[in-house]
Design a protein around this motif. Structure first.
Motif, PDB file in Angstrom:
ATOM      1  N   MET A   1      16.581  16.524 -15.539  1.00  0.00           N
ATOM      2  CA  MET A   1      17.688  17.676 -14.810  1.00  0.00           C
ATOM      3  C   MET A   1      17.067  18.476 -14.192  1.00  0.00           C
ATOM      4  SD  MET A   1      21.040  17.745 -17.423  1.00  0.00           S
ATOM      5  CE  MET A   1      22.141  16.548 -17.290  1.00  0.00           C
ATOM      6  N   SER A   2      17.786  19.162 -13.280  1.00  0.00           N
ATOM      7  CA  SER A   2      17.044  20.579 -12.481  1.00  0.00           C
ATOM      8  C   SER A   2      17.038  21.652 -13.582  1.00  0.00           C
ATOM      9  CB  SER A   2      17.725  20.533 -11.277  1.00  0.00           C
ATOM     10  OG  SER A   2      17.658  21.938 -11.001  1.00  0.00           O
ATOM     11  N   THR A   3      15.800  22.152 -13.428  1.00  0.00           N
ATOM     12  CA  THR A   3      15.565  23.214 -14.330  1.00  0.00           C
ATOM     13  C   THR A   3      16.421  24.640 -13.952  1.00  0.00           C
ATOM     14  OG1 THR A   3      13.345  22.732 -14.892  1.00  0.00           O
ATOM     15  CG2 THR A   3      13.736  25.166 -15.151  1.00  0.00           C
ATOM     16  N   LEU A   4      16.560  24.577 -12.384  1.00  0.00           N
ATOM     17  CA  LEU A   4      17.370  25.790 -11.901  1.00  0.00           C
ATOM     18  C   LEU A   4      18.650  25.481 -12.323  1.00  0.00           C
ATOM     19  CD1 LEU A   4      18.030  28.178  -9.967  1.00  0.00           C
ATOM     20  CD2 LEU A   4      18.083  26.589  -8.122  1.00  0.00           C
ATOM     21  N   LYS A   5      19.220  24.231 -12.265  1.00  0.00           N
ATOM     22  CA  LYS A   5      20.584  24.003 -12.553  1.00  0.00           C
ATOM     23  C   LYS A   5      21.178  24.267 -13.922  1.00  0.00           C
ATOM     24  CE  LYS A   5      21.888  21.044  -8.459  1.00  0.00           C
ATOM     25  NZ  LYS A   5      22.241  19.959  -8.033  1.00  0.00           N
ATOM     26  N   LYS A   6      20.295  23.900 -14.665  1.00  0.00           N
ATOM     27  CA  LYS A   6      20.428  24.074 -16.259  1.00  0.00           C
ATOM     28  C   LYS A   6      20.425  25.802 -16.488  1.00  0.00           C
ATOM     29  CE  LYS A   6      19.061  21.519 -19.446  1.00  0.00           C
ATOM     30  NZ  LYS A   6      18.177  20.648 -20.354  1.00  0.00           N
ATOM     31  N   MET A   7      19.419  26.305 -15.921  1.00  0.00           N
ATOM     32  CA  MET A   7      19.202  27.883 -16.094  1.00  0.00           C
ATOM     33  C   MET A   7      20.337  28.622 -15.582  1.00  0.00           C
ATOM     34  SD  MET A   7      16.426  30.648 -14.249  1.00  0.00           S
ATOM     35  CE  MET A   7      14.922  29.303 -14.634  1.00  0.00           C
ATOM     36  N   PHE A   8      20.922  28.421 -14.325  1.00  0.00           N
ATOM     37  CA  PHE A   8      22.341  28.924 -13.948  1.00  0.00           C
ATOM     38  C   PHE A   8      23.432  28.912 -14.895  1.00  0.00           C
ATOM     39  CE2 PHE A   8      25.222  29.498 -10.572  1.00  0.00           C
ATOM     40  CZ  PHE A   8      25.474  30.945 -10.445  1.00  0.00           C
ATOM     41  N   ALA A   9      23.481  27.546 -15.177  1.00  0.00           N
ATOM     42  CA  ALA A   9      24.770  27.106 -16.004  1.00  0.00           C
ATOM     43  C   ALA A   9      24.586  27.989 -17.170  1.00  0.00           C
ATOM     44  CB  ALA A   9      24.816  25.533 -16.191  1.00  0.00           C
ATOM     45  N   SER A  10      23.327  28.113 -17.879  1.00  0.00           N
ATOM     46  CA  SER A  10      23.254  28.784 -19.134  1.00  0.00           C
ATOM     47  C   SER A  10      23.729  30.263 -18.826  1.00  0.00           C
ATOM     48  CB  SER A  10      21.769  28.652 -19.528  1.00  0.00           C
ATOM     49  OG  SER A  10      21.647  29.527 -20.711  1.00  0.00           O
ATOM     50  N   LYS A  11      23.054  31.044 -17.738  1.00  0.00           N
ATOM     51  CA  LYS A  11      23.697  32.376 -17.342  1.00  0.00           C
ATOM     52  C   LYS A  11      25.056  32.289 -17.112  1.00  0.00           C
ATOM     53  CE  LYS A  11      19.244  33.312 -15.099  1.00  0.00           C
ATOM     54  NZ  LYS A  11      18.831  34.476 -15.982  1.00  0.00           N
ATOM     55  N   LEU A  12      25.591  31.411 -16.488  1.00  0.00           N
ATOM     56  CA  LEU A  12      27.374  31.415 -16.216  1.00  0.00           C
ATOM     57  C   LEU A  12      27.810  31.378 -17.565  1.00  0.00           C
ATOM     58  CD1 LEU A  12      27.598  28.877 -13.307  1.00  0.00           C
ATOM     59  CD2 LEU A  12      27.692  31.633 -13.227  1.00  0.00           C
ATOM     60  N   LEU A  13      27.625  30.563 -18.445  1.00  0.00           N
ATOM     61  CA  LEU A  13      28.138  30.608 -19.956  1.00  0.00           C
ATOM     62  C   LEU A  13      27.848  31.791 -20.838  1.00  0.00           C
ATOM     63  CD1 LEU A  13      27.245  26.793 -21.023  1.00  0.00           C
ATOM     64  CD2 LEU A  13      29.230  27.590 -20.648  1.00  0.00           C
ATOM     65  N   GLU A  14      26.634  32.437 -20.222  1.00  0.00           N
ATOM     66  CA  GLU A  14      26.349  33.755 -21.134  1.00  0.00           C
ATOM     67  C   GLU A  14      27.355  34.744 -20.819  1.00  0.00           C
ATOM     68  OE1 GLU A  14      22.653  36.740 -21.651  1.00  0.00           O
ATOM     69  OE2 GLU A  14      22.308  34.867 -20.787  1.00  0.00           O
ATOM     70  N   VAL A  15      27.493  34.898 -19.643  1.00  0.00           N
ATOM     71  CA  VAL A  15      28.572  36.141 -19.242  1.00  0.00           C
ATOM     72  C   VAL A  15      30.075  35.673 -19.016  1.00  0.00           C
ATOM     73  CG1 VAL A  15      26.614  37.020 -17.841  1.00  0.00           C
ATOM     74  CG2 VAL A  15      28.362  35.539 -16.768  1.00  0.00           C
ATOM     75  N   LYS A  16      30.404  34.515 -19.764  1.00  0.00           N
ATOM     76  CA  LYS A  16      31.801  33.926 -19.376  1.00  0.00           C
ATOM     77  C   LYS A  16      32.389  33.660 -18.183  1.00  0.00           C
ATOM     78  CE  LYS A  16      32.775  35.273 -24.111  1.00  0.00           C
ATOM     79  NZ  LYS A  16      31.225  35.916 -24.574  1.00  0.00           N
ATOM     80  N   ALA A  17      31.479  33.476 -17.409  1.00  0.00           N
ATOM     81  CA  ALA A  17      32.006  33.007 -16.111  1.00  0.00           C
ATOM     82  C   ALA A  17      32.362  31.701 -16.059  1.00  0.00           C
ATOM     83  CB  ALA A  17      30.816  33.206 -14.826  1.00  0.00           C
ATOM     84  N   ILE A  18      32.002  30.929 -17.009  1.00  0.00           N
ATOM     85  CA  ILE A  18      32.253  29.586 -17.272  1.00  0.00           C
ATOM     86  C   ILE A  18      32.796  29.650 -18.866  1.00  0.00           C
ATOM     87  CG2 ILE A  18      31.642  27.060 -17.681  1.00  0.00           C
ATOM     88  CD1 ILE A  18      29.963  27.202 -15.010  1.00  0.00           C
ATOM     89  N   LYS A  19      33.921  28.838 -19.013  1.00  0.00           N
ATOM     90  CA  LYS A  19      34.328  28.789 -20.507  1.00  0.00           C
ATOM     91  C   LYS A  19      34.621  27.336 -20.789  1.00  0.00           C
ATOM     92  CE  LYS A  19      36.285  33.506 -21.035  1.00  0.00           C
ATOM     93  NZ  LYS A  19      37.570  34.078 -21.205  1.00  0.00           N
ATOM     94  N   LEU A  20      34.148  26.619 -21.775  1.00  0.00           N
ATOM     95  CA  LEU A  20      34.570  25.316 -22.117  1.00  0.00           C
ATOM     96  C   LEU A  20      35.473  25.303 -23.279  1.00  0.00           C
ATOM     97  CD1 LEU A  20      30.947  23.692 -21.701  1.00  0.00           C
ATOM     98  CD2 LEU A  20      32.951  23.450 -20.120  1.00  0.00           C
ATOM     99  N   GLN A  21      36.548  24.562 -23.243  1.00  0.00           N
ATOM    100  CA  GLN A  21      37.427  24.542 -24.475  1.00  0.00           C
ATOM    101  C   GLN A  21      37.926  23.154 -24.372  1.00  0.00           C
ATOM    102  OE1 GLN A  21      38.784  29.157 -24.308  1.00  0.00           O
ATOM    103  NE2 GLN A  21      40.319  27.442 -24.257  1.00  0.00           N
TER     104      GLN A  21
END
Length: 210
Positions: free
Chosen positions: A1-21
């Motif tokens: 898996m791409s390091t950048l893609k995982k890193m950015f996904a983590s940042k989006l989850l952290e600031v709640k730009a993405i929410k998973l329910q």
């Protein structure tokens, strides 16, 4: 898996730009039930993250679309991101509305870019791809060459991949649904058992029921 893609996904989850329910789905404007909600505009509120998005989109353009001579943002979500990217690249910029205005000059493309420009389109989120490809169509009808599209995020729906292929538009993104669910499971944001539910939704989001 791409390091950048995982890193950015983590940042989006952290600031709640993405929410998973997965067990308490959202309802989209389309009426679809969804285990994910994405609002990438939240990244604009955080200076370091805003700069990260800008710089990484610029890197993608340098690597994938070096021939670009202008930038176009897709209204409304990518207007700001597109402007930031164009400023960093020192390239002309415009943004594209979903449809022409019903007043004034009736513009659909706002801003002036050189005739015959090779345009890279900036988008924030790809779902079905419909609105993104409307912007591409408007630019092409205005006589511009669209060399490709960069986006912050894509759900990776099969319908979107088919639409981009049919429109002959190459799409490159900073992150995607697959990397988001993977990092969410790794960090305990969701249970590993939820991964199957999340995978099922992406196969047929229009008819998914929880």
């Amino acid at each position: 898996m791409s390091t950048l893609k995982k890193m950015f996904a983590s940042k989006l989850l952290e600031v709640k730009a993405i929410k998973l329910q997965p067990n308490d789905p959202f309802t989209w404007a389309s009426g679809w039930k969804s285990p994910i909600y994405t609002d990438n505009r939240k990244t604009l509120a955080y200076p370091e993250l805003r700069s990260f998005v800008k710089q990484e989109l610029v890197h993608l353009i340098h690597e994938e679309f070096p021939e670009a001579t202008a930038v176009a943002g897709v209204a409304t979500g990518a207007i700001a991101q597109g402007a930031l990217v164009a400023d960093e690249l020192l390239l002309p910029y415009c943004y594209v509305r979903p449809k022409p205005k019903d007043h004034g000059m009736g513009n659909q493309i706002e801003g002036t870019i050189p005739e015959g420009a090779k345009v890279v389109v900036v988008e924030d989120l790809i779902s079905t791809g419909g609105s993104s490809l409307k912007a591409v169509d408007a630019l092409r009808k205005a006589g511009f060459e669209v060399v490709g599209m960069v986006a912050s995020y894509t759900y990776g729906f099969p319908v979107a991949e088919e639409a981009f292929k049919a429109a002959n538009v190459r799409l490159v993104t900073l992150s995607d649904y697959e990397h988001t669910t993977a990092i969410a499971a790794e960090t305990g944001y969701i249970n590993k058992e939820d991964l199957e539910v999340l995978a099922e939704w992406r196969k047929d989001p229009a008819n998914w029921k929880k």
